[in-house]
Design a protein around this motif. Structure first.
Motif, short mmCIF file in Angstrom:
data_model
loop_
_atom_site.label_atom_id
_atom_site.label_comp_id
_atom_site.label_asym_id
_atom_site.label_seq_id
_atom_site.Cartn_x
_atom_site.Cartn_y
_atom_site.Cartn_z
N HIS A 9 40.59 -10.34 8.39
CA HIS A 9 41.42 -9.13 8.43
C HIS A 9 42.73 -9.35 9.23
O HIS A 9 43.80 -8.89 8.82
CB HIS A 9 40.59 -8.01 9.07
CG HIS A 9 41.30 -6.70 9.16
ND1 HIS A 9 41.34 -5.80 8.12
CD2 HIS A 9 41.99 -6.12 10.17
CE1 HIS A 9 42.03 -4.74 8.49
NE2 HIS A 9 42.43 -4.90 9.73
N SER B 1 46.90 -4.29 16.70
CA SER B 1 46.12 -3.39 15.86
C SER B 1 45.24 -2.52 16.75
O SER B 1 45.39 -2.51 17.97
CB SER B 1 45.26 -4.20 14.88
OG SER B 1 44.26 -4.88 15.59
N GLY B 2 44.31 -1.80 16.13
CA GLY B 2 43.45 -0.92 16.89
C GLY B 2 42.51 -1.70 17.82
O GLY B 2 42.13 -1.24 18.88
N GLY B 3 42.12 -2.90 17.40
CA GLY B 3 41.14 -3.65 18.17
C GLY B 3 41.68 -4.93 18.79
O GLY B 3 41.00 -5.59 19.56
N GLY C 252 47.27 7.11 17.85
CA GLY C 252 48.58 6.44 17.92
C GLY C 252 49.69 7.26 17.30
O GLY C 252 50.68 7.60 17.97
N PRO C 253 49.56 7.61 16.01
CA PRO C 253 50.64 8.38 15.37
C PRO C 253 50.85 9.73 16.04
O PRO C 253 51.99 10.17 16.22
CB PRO C 253 50.13 8.56 13.93
CG PRO C 253 49.14 7.46 13.73
CD PRO C 253 48.52 7.20 15.06
N THR D 196 49.46 -0.41 8.73
CA THR D 196 48.04 -0.13 8.94
C THR D 196 47.24 -0.78 7.80
O THR D 196 47.81 -1.37 6.88
CB THR D 196 47.79 1.39 9.02
OG1 THR D 196 48.53 2.02 8.00
CG2 THR D 196 48.26 1.95 10.35
N ASP D 197 45.91 -0.66 7.84
CA ASP D 197 45.06 -1.40 6.92
C ASP D 197 45.37 -1.09 5.45
O ASP D 197 45.60 0.06 5.09
CB ASP D 197 43.59 -1.07 7.21
CG ASP D 197 43.19 -1.56 8.60
OD1 ASP D 197 43.95 -2.34 9.19
OD2 ASP D 197 42.12 -1.15 9.08
N GLY E 62 48.70 -2.05 13.07
CA GLY E 62 49.01 -0.62 13.06
C GLY E 62 50.05 -0.17 14.07
O GLY E 62 50.91 0.65 13.76
N VAL E 63 49.99 -0.72 15.30
CA VAL E 63 50.95 -0.29 16.33
C VAL E 63 52.38 -0.74 15.97
O VAL E 63 53.36 -0.18 16.47
CB VAL E 63 50.51 -0.82 17.72
CG1 VAL E 63 51.46 -0.37 18.82
CG2 VAL E 63 49.09 -0.33 18.05
N ASP F 7 45.15 5.26 21.37
CA ASP F 7 44.09 6.15 20.88
C ASP F 7 43.37 6.86 22.02
O ASP F 7 43.10 8.06 21.95
CB ASP F 7 43.08 5.35 20.04
CG ASP F 7 43.69 4.85 18.74
OD1 ASP F 7 44.69 5.45 18.29
OD2 ASP F 7 43.17 3.87 18.17
N GLY G 54 46.54 -0.62 20.61
CA GLY G 54 46.17 0.51 19.76
C GLY G 54 45.13 1.39 20.43
O GLY G 54 45.17 2.62 20.35
N SER H 20 52.66 9.23 19.42
CA SER H 20 54.07 8.83 19.28
C SER H 20 54.90 9.98 18.73
O SER H 20 56.08 10.10 19.05
CB SER H 20 54.22 7.56 18.45
OG SER H 20 53.87 7.78 17.14
N HIS I 147 46.86 -8.95 8.38
CA HIS I 147 47.94 -8.29 9.12
C HIS I 147 49.08 -9.28 9.41
O HIS I 147 50.25 -8.98 9.22
CB HIS I 147 47.43 -7.75 10.45
CG HIS I 147 46.75 -6.41 10.34
ND1 HIS I 147 47.38 -5.30 9.84
CD2 HIS I 147 45.50 -6.01 10.68
CE1 HIS I 147 46.54 -4.26 9.87
NE2 HIS I 147 45.39 -4.67 10.38
N ASN J 164 54.99 1.81 15.22
CA ASN J 164 55.55 2.66 16.28
C ASN J 164 57.07 2.54 16.37
O ASN J 164 57.62 1.44 16.52
CB ASN J 164 54.91 2.28 17.62
CG ASN J 164 55.33 3.20 18.73
OD1 ASN J 164 56.30 2.95 19.43
ND2 ASN J 164 54.61 4.30 18.86
O1 KG4 Z 1 45.89 -2.36 12.13
P1 KG4 Z 1 45.21 -1.05 12.12
O2 KG4 Z 1 45.46 -0.12 10.97
O3 KG4 Z 1 43.66 -1.17 12.23
C1 KG4 Z 1 43.00 -2.18 12.88
O4 KG4 Z 1 42.85 -3.27 12.30
O5 KG4 Z 1 42.60 -1.90 14.03
O6 KG4 Z 1 45.65 -0.35 13.48
C2 KG4 Z 1 45.23 0.91 13.83
C3 KG4 Z 1 45.84 1.23 15.18
C4 KG4 Z 1 45.26 2.49 15.79
O7 KG4 Z 1 44.98 2.23 17.14
C5 KG4 Z 1 46.42 3.49 15.64
O8 KG4 Z 1 46.40 4.51 16.60
C6 KG4 Z 1 47.61 2.59 15.78
O9 KG4 Z 1 47.26 1.44 15.06
N1 KG4 Z 1 48.83 3.19 15.22
C7 KG4 Z 1 49.91 3.52 15.97
C8 KG4 Z 1 50.86 4.08 15.10
N2 KG4 Z 1 50.33 4.08 13.84
C9 KG4 Z 1 49.10 3.51 13.95
N3 KG4 Z 1 50.12 3.39 17.30
C10 KG4 Z 1 51.30 3.82 17.77
N4 KG4 Z 1 52.26 4.38 17.00
C11 KG4 Z 1 52.09 4.53 15.67
N5 KG4 Z 1 53.05 5.08 14.94
#
Ligand code: KG4
Ligand code: ZN
Length: 356
Positions: free
Chosen positions: A119, A144-146, A188-189, A316-317, A285-286, A175, A171, A192, A123, A289
């Motif tokens: 995964h 990312s989130g993790g 996150g979204p 994002t994914d 995902g971040v 969150d 991320g 922000s 990214h 931002n």
């Molecule tokens: O990459 P992703 O979609 O999933 C993983 O593989 O983890 O990332 C998700 C992360 C979440 O923590 C989400 O809150 C964050 O990305 N995220 C953001 C924004 N859009 C998504 N964080 C800050 N600002 C954003 N606009």
């Protein structure tokens, strides 16, 4: 493998079902023919976070209709699929099993090879789907989130980890802070968006490991500092944190975001200095931002560093990044797709296990 072929990609590692078809032609950059995405966010919102069992069940419902949608959108049929790729990990085991099971069933019934993708490599390579693709080598900031990692990327499968988080990911910091401010999921979204109307200098929050002499991150303490600050303000007003005035919550959100972004920007610059590279790729995902993008563009612009991002909707994914990572691995010759359909998944899967 022929010179021209199509790769179907299936992503189901967490709360988004993604399917995409890319075409590989010789050594040209693979081309995205179509992709479709179904986000489960609304379903999980009622629970304040992802419920793994519900996620798996929903992937089952979505994956085949999305596959039909993708094929229809680009005028193809299942017979046109030459390789079936899927996210093998990391992620939620049950959710991963859905994508892997469907991919291997499709492969077996069509007599086509299958390939399990990491995964995070998806990214990492997603900026190659943008209108302004990068060139190797580059420094990658994977947020990312993790995961929060800085890497030197010399080619497909040639990744060297320069630094990573020792506790929470960026991320996760977004969150968890959002959750304690009562902003719900996904944080996150929401955080922000609220930060747009707040003052980033309103509260002094810690910038963990900002001046450490390595490229590691730590975000767990920040979340605690946000909580302490929010509780102090709530106690002073004799109300719950969520009931604080909108302007105060916005200032807290803006200050939290500023702390996370400052650390990410400073460490990215340090990684560029340490490697001597002048190209930065931001993924995960971040990477969506706005403040992170603005601050990175500013800092890198002043230093003659080019910054590349995935298209906003591919931060994002999604399935496109999985099809793309599979296509680029095949194209570079570091991996072949296999005709064995006895699949497994890897909920935990260190990136260094897939290095060429
Ligand atoms: O990459 P992703 O979609 O999933 C993983 O593989 O983890 O990332 C998700 C992360 C979440 O923590 C989400 O809150 C964050 O990305 N995220 C953001 C924004 N859009 C998504 N964080 C800050 N600002 C954003 N606009
Ligand atoms: Zn992801």
């Amino acid at each position: 493998m022929a010179n021209d072929y199509c790769v179907l990609g299936i992503e189901s590692s967490c709360d988004e079902t993604g399917v995409a078809l890319v075409r590989v032609s010789g050594q040209r950059l693979p081309e995205l023919l179509a992709h479709a995405l179904y986000s489960q966010i609304e379903m999980h919102q009622a629970y304040g976070g992802v419920v793994p069992e519900l996620a798996s069940r929903d992937h089952i419902r979505r994956v085949l209709p999305l596959t039909q949608e993708v094929l229809q959108a680009c005028g193809k049929t299942l017979q046109d699929v030459d390789v079936v790729a899927f996210t093998r990990g990391p992620g939620l085991a049950g959710a991963l099993l859905v994508g892997a099971g469907v991919a291997c069933a499709l492969g077996a019934s069509l007599a086509r090879p299958v390939l399990g993708v990491h995964h995070l490599e998806g990214h990492l390579l997603s900026p190659f789907l943008s209108a302004d693709p990068p060139e190797f080598p580059f420094v990658a900031l994977l947020v990312s989130g993790g995961h929060t990692q800085l890497m030197q990327v010399d080619g497909v499968g040639r990744y060297q980890i320069l630094g990573e988080t020792i506790d929470d990911a960026a991320g996760e910091a977004f969150d968890k802070s959002a959750k304690l401010l009562g902003l719900g999921y996904p944080g996150g979204p929401a955080l922000s968006k609220l930060a747009e109307v707040g003052n980033p200098a309103a509260f002094k929050l810690p910038r963990p490991l900002l001046h450490s002499d390595n490229l590691d991150f730590s975000f767990a303490g920040l979340k605690t500092a946000v909580m302490v600050q929010a509780k102090k303000l709530a106690a002073a007003q004799s109300c719950a944190v969520e009931a604080l005035p909108h302007t105060v919550l916005a200032d807290l959100a803006a200050s939290t975001q500023a702390a996370i972004v400052e650390v990410l920007v400073k460490k990215s610059l340090a990684a560029l200095m340490a490697t001597g590279l002048n190209r930065l790729v931001v993924a995960g995902g971040v990477g969506a931002n706005r403040r992170l993008r603005d601050q990175l563009n500013l800092a890198c612009g002043q230093r003659g560093v080019r910054v590349h991002y995935p298209e906003l909707h591919l931060c994002t994914d999604n399935g496109a990044m999985i099809a793309m990572a599979a296509a680029m691995r095949l194209q570079s010759g570091i991996q072949e797709a296999g005709m064995s359909y006895a699949f497994d998944v890897k909920p935990r899967w260190p990136l260094d296990e897939i290095m060429a």
